[in-house]
Design an enzyme around this catalytic site. Structure first.
Site, mmCIF file in Angstrom:
data_model
loop_
_atom_site.group_PDB
_atom_site.id
_atom_site.type_symbol
_atom_site.label_atom_id
_atom_site.label_comp_id
_atom_site.label_asym_id
_atom_site.label_seq_id
_atom_site.Cartn_x
_atom_site.Cartn_y
_atom_site.Cartn_z
ATOM 1 N N HIS A 264 43.745 35.962 43.960
ATOM 2 C CA HIS A 264 44.486 36.025 42.552
ATOM 3 C C HIS A 264 43.480 36.455 41.290
ATOM 4 O O HIS A 264 43.635 35.862 40.066
ATOM 5 C CB HIS A 264 44.857 34.615 42.130
ATOM 6 C CG HIS A 264 46.022 34.151 42.983
ATOM 7 N ND1 HIS A 264 47.330 34.465 42.959
ATOM 8 C CD2 HIS A 264 46.001 33.658 43.931
ATOM 9 C CE1 HIS A 264 48.179 33.871 43.840
ATOM 10 N NE2 HIS A 264 47.245 33.261 44.677
ATOM 11 N N ASP A 335 43.160 29.575 46.535
ATOM 12 C CA ASP A 335 44.449 29.374 47.299
ATOM 13 C C ASP A 335 44.802 31.018 47.679
ATOM 14 O O ASP A 335 44.349 31.883 47.089
ATOM 15 C CB ASP A 335 45.363 28.848 46.772
ATOM 16 C CG ASP A 335 45.770 29.774 45.199
ATOM 17 O OD1 ASP A 335 44.804 30.055 44.568
ATOM 18 O OD2 ASP A 335 47.182 29.830 44.841
ATOM 19 N N GLU A 336 45.499 30.837 48.802
ATOM 20 C CA GLU A 336 46.289 32.149 49.266
ATOM 21 C C GLU A 336 45.184 33.327 49.339
ATOM 22 O O GLU A 336 45.355 34.508 48.490
ATOM 23 C CB GLU A 336 47.301 32.593 48.113
ATOM 24 C CG GLU A 336 48.370 31.546 48.133
ATOM 25 C CD GLU A 336 49.811 32.095 47.264
ATOM 26 O OE1 GLU A 336 50.658 31.949 47.987
ATOM 27 O OE2 GLU A 336 49.652 32.481 46.083
ATOM 28 N N ILE A 337 44.368 33.156 50.306
ATOM 29 C CA ILE A 337 43.562 34.407 50.484
ATOM 30 C C ILE A 337 44.309 34.983 51.402
ATOM 31 O O ILE A 337 44.467 34.676 52.584
ATOM 32 C CB ILE A 337 42.113 33.744 51.234
ATOM 33 C CG1 ILE A 337 41.234 32.895 49.885
ATOM 34 C CG2 ILE A 337 41.189 34.968 51.312
ATOM 35 C CD1 ILE A 337 41.042 33.452 48.886
#
Length: 579
Positions: A264, A335-337
């Site tokens: 992100h 988060d969300e790699i």
């Protein structure tokens, strides 16, 4: 028995049961309600007295309590609240209430997740004085809010002859707001914090940056906002941050900042293209499977953990953030790699070719940043992905539970269980219950999910986390569900989240309120009555009244029922509990 006589007897009993139900329902709830419902509210003979036009509040001087007292005094003196239903209470014209005296045991206790927020509010019968006793100034603020909800009418009158003893179940009760995908002016943030305080919520989790924009001006890294913000008029200055933080203290609300990384971070690439992998690429390559995407939504870019310069920039950011935000929690994101993003970078491709793994790449980043966060006397908070993700995760041994807090957003109670079982203190933000942005469809263009013939099954309506999370769903969620007593003690509390792909200042209030109010009551005093029965039905009328009071204070909360339902108690229930 004669059939005709039986029929008349049945009609009589039916009528009597409706009459009895109407009497018992009035008697079973207070004619004045406080939101969130207090833990203990004793009011044996409900009645009211006038509030003196010269009403005053006496309190010890304090940097943050004094502004709070002045704010409530102005509110009490100038707001003549008009309830949806006029309380049916005996009104005694004599003996107007003249003063409220606040006594605080500890004036030095800091605002933190372990703060004692208990208070006792007493408005004696036949007395011109009320009092609040609290362990800390933060508890005194909660007592002031409860006192303010005992006042209504023009001229103002106040409920009397009561004692409230109150304290929260969970010490962490918050809201996540994303200010990267769409920008919110400071005044909107302040209004949000003020409404949070009124609902006895105490944590504003400020998700400041993301791939879409970097709206925070940092003196150590001015180019991040200079090139990464949407525009010069959509940047939070250092002075803006100080204003938000001080406003938070004056309302008993902690400001916990989040600079999400290493994922992100596409917005960092405008200033530092050499440290951001896969920046400014189309997020889902044509013909690729979902697993081969470069991001989970439009806006690509992950920091590259294999480049030393990455840590020069990151450490400047983290150090300045801890100087701007005094809270002991620092949210590091993680988060969300997405595998595809790192795999698209030549440096990381070489590392993988030499038998490295993407999980090792993430471990390199955490090992280079987490100790630095801890060295700045902060407790690091991460999204659960950092240890629970199916594809890229670190060994939990490098994130000791003593200095780490996890925030869960996937798989409801199951992931909460996994985190606390591993010994982590946990904040619950389950997308199945607490994501306020869900249910508004998908924001991408030319989405074929909507190009369907009439009559097709809409399923979640294109929203990955649909359907819409109603206040009832939020109210009935127990964040320690399935946990044993030891595990439940590791749950610090919860946060509802508003991600801003489809939200901006125009809808901020209505997206958050009253659904965050529902969470607020559950985390403060629970969602069950003294017998253990869920009280969401009983909460409905109280919540409608609370919405009305919030609106009277300038918060544009959305309604949950037609006014007719409030004026006809019990008639809008799904079933009559008598039968």
């Amino acid at each position: 028995m004669n059939t005709k006589k039986f029929h008349y007897l049945f009609i009589f009993l039916l009528s009597f049961s409706h009459f009895f139900h109407s009497i018992s329902s009035v008697g079973s709830s207070s004619p004045i309600n406080i939101w969130p419902k207090p833990r203990s509210f004793t009011w044996t003979t409900p009645h009211a007295i006038p509030l003196s036009p010269s009403f005053t509040i006496n309190s010890p001087p304090h940097q943050y309590l004094t502004p709070s007292v002045n704010r409530y005094l102005r509110q009490i003196q100038t707001t003549n609240y008009n309830p949806l239903l006029t309380p049916s209470i005996n009104y005694t014209i004599s003996l107007p209430l003249q003063t409220l005296t606040i006594t605080v045991s500890d004036l030095t206790s800091p605002l933190s997740h372990t703060t004692n927020e208990s208070y006792t509010l007493t408005v004696p019968t036949n007395s011109i004085a009320a009092d609040i006793t609290a362990a800390t100034v933060w508890g005194a603020m909660r007592g002031l809010e409860s006192f303010s909800q005992l006042i209504w009418g023009n001229p103002s009158r106040v409920a009397t002859g009561l004692v409230i003893s109150d304290w929260p179940i969970f010490g962490h009760r918050g809201i996540v707001l994303d200010t990267s995908r769409n920008y919110y002016p400071v005044d909107d943030l302040l209004r949000l914090i003020g409404a949070m305080s009124a609902n006895k919520l105490n944590v504003f989790h400020w998700h400041i940056t993301d791939s879409q924009s970097f709206p925070l001006a940092l003196k150590s890294e001015p180019e991040l906002a200079g090139k990464g913000a949407y525009g010069s008029d959509m940047i939070y200055s250092v002075e803006d941050v100080k204003r938000v933080v001080e406003f938070g203290f004056e309302h008993g609300v902690r400001i916990v900042p989040e600079i999400d990384m290493p994922g992100h971070t596409g917005s960092w690439a405008e200033a530092y293209p050499d440290i951001v992998a896969c920046a400014n690429m189309f997020w889902w390559p044509a013909g690729a499977q979902w697993e081969e995407r470069l991001a989970s939504e439009p806006g690509t870019g992950h920091l590259n953990p294999l480049i030393p310069k990455t840590y020069d920039v990151v450490k400047n950011v983290v150090k300045e953030m801890t100087s701007l935000f005094p809270d002991s929690f620092y949210h590091g994101g993680a988060d969300e790699i997405v595998p595809g993003c790192w795999k698209a970078d030549p440096t990381i491709q070489k590392y993988l070719a030499d038998n490295g793994t993407l999980s090792q790449v993430l471990e390199i980043f955490i090992n280079n940043t987490n100790p630095y966060i801890v060295s700045l006397n902060r407790t690091a908070v991460y999204w659960e992905d950092v240890i629970l993700d199916a594809a890229i995760k670190v060994n939990p041994s490098i994130l000791p539970p003593e200095t780490t807090i996890m925030q869960t957003w996937n798989n409801g109670p199951n992931n909460t269980k996994r985190l606390v079982s591993a010994g982590y203190r946990t904040i619950v933000s389950s997308s199945d219950y607490y994501y306020l942005d869900c249910g508004h469809g998908d924001f991408t263009g030319n989405n074929t999910a909507y190009d369907q013939p009439p009559g097709f099954d809409q399923k979640k309506g294109g929203s990955w986390c649909g359907p819409f999370k109603s206040w009832q769903l939020i109210y009935n969620y127990d964040i320690t569900y399935g946990l044993n007593e030891t595990e439940a003690k590791l749950v610090l509390g919860g946060e509802v989240a508003l991600w801003s792909e489809q939200a901006d200042p125009m809808v901020l209030d209505s997206r958050i309120w009253p659904r965050a109010s529902a969470m607020g009551e559950v985390l403060w005093s629970g969602n069950r009555d003294e017998t253990g029965k869920k009280r969401s039905a009983e909460a409905t009328d109280r919540l409608s009244e609370w919405i009305n009071r919030m609106v009277s204070r300038g918060v544009k909360a959305e309604p949950i029922q037609p006014l007719w339902c409030i004026r006809n108690p019990g008639m809008c229930n799904t079933f009559n509990p008598i039968f």
